[in-house]
Design a protein around this motif. Sequence first.
Motif, PDB file in Angstrom:
ATOM      1  N   PHE A   1       0.821  -1.212   0.000  1.00  0.00           N
ATOM      2  CA  PHE A   1       0.000   0.000   0.000  1.00  0.00           C
ATOM      3  C   PHE A   1       0.857   1.265   0.000  1.00  0.00           C
ATOM      4  O   PHE A   1       0.420   2.311   0.465  1.00  0.00           O
ATOM      5  CB  PHE A   1      -0.949   0.008   1.206  1.00  0.00           C
ATOM      6  N   ASP A   2       2.087   1.169  -0.545  1.00  0.00           N
ATOM      7  CA  ASP A   2       2.894   2.379  -0.664  1.00  0.00           C
ATOM      8  C   ASP A   2       2.520   3.108  -1.952  1.00  0.00           C
ATOM      9  O   ASP A   2       1.611   2.705  -2.682  1.00  0.00           O
ATOM     10  CB  ASP A   2       4.391   2.049  -0.605  1.00  0.00           C
ATOM     11  N   LEU A   3       3.229   4.182  -2.242  1.00  0.00           N
ATOM     12  CA  LEU A   3       2.875   5.025  -3.390  1.00  0.00           C
ATOM     13  C   LEU A   3       3.088   4.332  -4.723  1.00  0.00           C
ATOM     14  O   LEU A   3       2.619   4.827  -5.760  1.00  0.00           O
ATOM     15  CB  LEU A   3       3.696   6.321  -3.349  1.00  0.00           C
ATOM     16  N   ILE A   4       3.782   3.198  -4.712  1.00  0.00           N
ATOM     17  CA  ILE A   4       4.024   2.466  -5.962  1.00  0.00           C
ATOM     18  C   ILE A   4       3.047   1.312  -6.107  1.00  0.00           C
ATOM     19  O   ILE A   4       2.428   1.119  -7.162  1.00  0.00           O
ATOM     20  CB  ILE A   4       5.482   1.953  -6.015  1.00  0.00           C
ATOM     21  N   HIS A   5       2.876   0.522  -5.049  1.00  0.00           N
ATOM     22  CA  HIS A   5       2.094  -0.702  -5.140  1.00  0.00           C
ATOM     23  C   HIS A   5       0.640  -0.531  -4.702  1.00  0.00           C
ATOM     24  O   HIS A   5      -0.132  -1.487  -4.777  1.00  0.00           O
ATOM     25  CB  HIS A   5       2.741  -1.796  -4.278  1.00  0.00           C
ATOM     26  N   HIS A   6       0.258   0.645  -4.222  1.00  0.00           N
ATOM     27  CA  HIS A   6      -1.118   0.857  -3.777  1.00  0.00           C
ATOM     28  C   HIS A   6      -2.078   0.562  -4.934  1.00  0.00           C
ATOM     29  O   HIS A   6      -1.841   0.982  -6.074  1.00  0.00           O
ATOM     30  CB  HIS A   6      -1.304   2.297  -3.292  1.00  0.00           C
ATOM     31  N   PRO A   7      -3.169  -0.186  -4.680  1.00  0.00           N
ATOM     32  CA  PRO A   7      -4.093  -0.529  -5.776  1.00  0.00           C
ATOM     33  C   PRO A   7      -4.606   0.680  -6.549  1.00  0.00           C
ATOM     34  O   PRO A   7      -4.856   0.581  -7.750  1.00  0.00           O
ATOM     35  CB  PRO A   7      -5.245  -1.245  -5.052  1.00  0.00           C
ATOM     36  N   ALA A   8      -4.736   1.823  -5.871  1.00  0.00           N
ATOM     37  CA  ALA A   8      -5.239   3.012  -6.555  1.00  0.00           C
ATOM     38  C   ALA A   8      -4.177   3.689  -7.408  1.00  0.00           C
ATOM     39  O   ALA A   8      -4.507   4.461  -8.319  1.00  0.00           O
ATOM     40  CB  ALA A   8      -5.784   4.011  -5.526  1.00  0.00           C
ATOM     41  N   LEU A   9      -2.897   3.434  -7.123  1.00  0.00           N
ATOM     42  CA  LEU A   9      -1.800   4.112  -7.821  1.00  0.00           C
ATOM     43  C   LEU A   9      -0.965   3.157  -8.661  1.00  0.00           C
ATOM     44  O   LEU A   9      -0.004   3.590  -9.310  1.00  0.00           O
ATOM     45  CB  LEU A   9      -0.903   4.830  -6.801  1.00  0.00           C
ATOM     46  N   PHE A  10      -1.316   1.892  -8.642  1.00  0.00           N
ATOM     47  CA  PHE A  10      -0.499   0.877  -9.304  1.00  0.00           C
ATOM     48  C   PHE A  10      -0.387   1.136 -10.807  1.00  0.00           C
ATOM     49  O   PHE A  10       0.687   0.985 -11.398  1.00  0.00           O
ATOM     50  CB  PHE A  10      -1.105  -0.510  -9.049  1.00  0.00           C
ATOM     51  N   SER A  11      -1.473   1.543 -11.432  1.00  0.00           N
ATOM     52  CA  SER A  11      -1.446   1.773 -12.882  1.00  0.00           C
ATOM     53  C   SER A  11      -0.511   2.924 -13.250  1.00  0.00           C
ATOM     54  O   SER A  11       0.130   2.899 -14.306  1.00  0.00           O
ATOM     55  CB  SER A  11      -2.860   2.069 -13.390  1.00  0.00           C
TER      56      SER A  11
END
Length: 730
Positions: A652-662
Amino acid sequence: MADLSNLAGLGSEPSGQIDSSVSSASNRSLRLAEKEKRKGEADPFGLAVKYLSQVEAGTVVRGNDELERNMVRVETVALSKGLPPEVITVLLDLALSLNAGTANCTRVLKFLIPATVVPQEAIVKGVSWLCVGKMPMNAQVLFVRWVLTVFDLIDCKDDLRSIYGFIFSFVTEENLCPFICHLLYLLTMREHVHPYRVRKLLDIQAKMGRQPFLTQLLALYKVFRPDLVTLSLPSRVRTGFKNHNSTWKVALSAVQRKNKGAVLVDQSLSLDVKEKPSSRKRKLHHLAIPPLTSAFDSNSSKKVLRLQELRSFKELLENIHNIELPAQMGSLLGSALALHYLDCVQDESAFLRLNFWLGHSLQEEFLLCPVDGSSDNTSEACRFLSTILFSQQFLQEGFSSTESFLYKFLSVWDGCLLRPQILDLLSDIPLMPSFYMHKLLFEPLKQLYFTSTVFFKCSVIECLNSMLVKWLTWHSVSASEGGLDISLNSNSSMTMTLSGFMDSVMELVRFVGLLASEGLRLESCHVLLLNQTLAFYETVCDMFLKFSLPLIIMPPAGVFYPALFATDSVSVDRLGYIMYRYRKNLTLAKKQEQQREQTFHISRNTYKEFNRNLQAMVNSMWNSWWCVPGSDIEIDKDLIALSKVAEPWCRFDLIHHPALFSYAIEFHQRCWPERKIVDLGSIKTGKYWNWYMEFLFNQGFYGLNNFIQTNTGHGSTLNSQEDGQPKSQP
């Protein structure tokens, strides 16, 4: 001689031929004229249109039998069969140029019924005639009303949108403004919304009051450019634009029936005129606003001016001390000038009379005589409640009789009947003591909320958010006037202390927190419900800074964590903005407490709760460690191992967060287009991390940018929206 005679004979022969040719040409002309005459007799409509197209400026109108005869022919065809596009163009040009006079201008516009479509160039040319300024105001209004009626029949609207600026210039005309706003609403696209237009509409609203048509257009502008329209607007404005097709409705319906539905138009234009029901059953026929009528004899020697005689706001100001109230106070609700008068004079007797009439109408004709489900009764009740809504929004306060009606109606309401109007009326409920709120408001709403669809849940949260904003605005106005006691209503002597007001606000916020937490659980964290909830907490988080209320309430865990782990980027960004504003408010409150500038103090538990949420959010998104021992979301390691997710602590960090993953995937592809295997861990190395942060915040995540910049010292080098709400969403 013989030669001469022969010569003469030669000369006479051509003469006979010439006479013969002249005679044949004359006969041919006669035949053509006869043919044209027969053709004209067979097509009198075509000749009439041809005649009208040749009418020039200065043509004598009075006593012109030929003009009248041709006008009648065209009018008869228009009302029976409709007019083809080319004839629409001819007649519209004839009317708006005033070549046939002002009276015929209105006459032509009233029978301008299209058979199929309306050519766009005819409307554009009509707007150009509008710009000339020759037409009287009633003709201008009639033309714009006609355009609104046939708007769905216009073949193309590109050229109309290209002259948007010319149409917008007429918004300053008081009589044209409602209709121009409606037309602009239908034409507006994102590129039409500019700062100077927003400023102009706000200036007009400041002069005319909170008119529904202005609010509706501003609401549309806010949808396209929320960064330009910062005004708090009602969530639903059902009475924004009235139906302007009454002049053409019957004729247009008849033409469409004859054409057997060849042209598809708006349903509201094709409804048949219904006769009044003959049933003796008691109906909602009393739910109508009565017309303005004088309470005294018009021949009275008393020097007074009746409200129905007023035509402008200037006349109202000049005669404000000589105006008599109408016979039925309910008629004030249907007139903007009457509401202006009611707001200016602040006559307590006038409000008492109005509340009496309104309470009787709602109680006797609505509450005790429920709608039977028929469309005419429902629409009548809808119009009645919408008129009340308009009046309350115009006066910027609710009526006590409406409030009493709502408390009774909520106990029997099914949540479907007239939902938009009822919820909008609920949002206008004035401030009340906290011990009344549970029984009168919270209990009936709770029962409806938990047994309804997600869309009703969203509407309830939106309604309560609007209610909270109005309460806080009322408080901020009272606080600016330097008093601790807050008047509950401008026409009431009842007051509430600041502590009592804070108790009421606290109860409302906690109630919404309960509804939102349980609603998100029941609806599996539905994205619409989550965003409506976050919109509510965007209001709550700024109560101290924006509304000068020393009260800060954190969102419950049932709202915070669904937003933190949401799969849509909008919710995560809004949560970042909310936490950023909470920090701003708490920092200022702490500073004022240390300087002893305020009487009320923020609870220590509030600071602890904020720090706990802040730690969870920073650990999850920045430190890549969302499951911290001792936190609210601590999960057993063995249970996490069963998920078989690689490196679960950084999901859930800024890279792998589901909302930011794309976004991380897109950034990786831009940096290393030649790589076939995606390694998101490489983003955290060296300069790529700073580039990724810049890339991420360039997508419009102003809330996250402000949150990270404030709490970690890192962020985008772009100018962040420090004191404003996120201006755009990805």
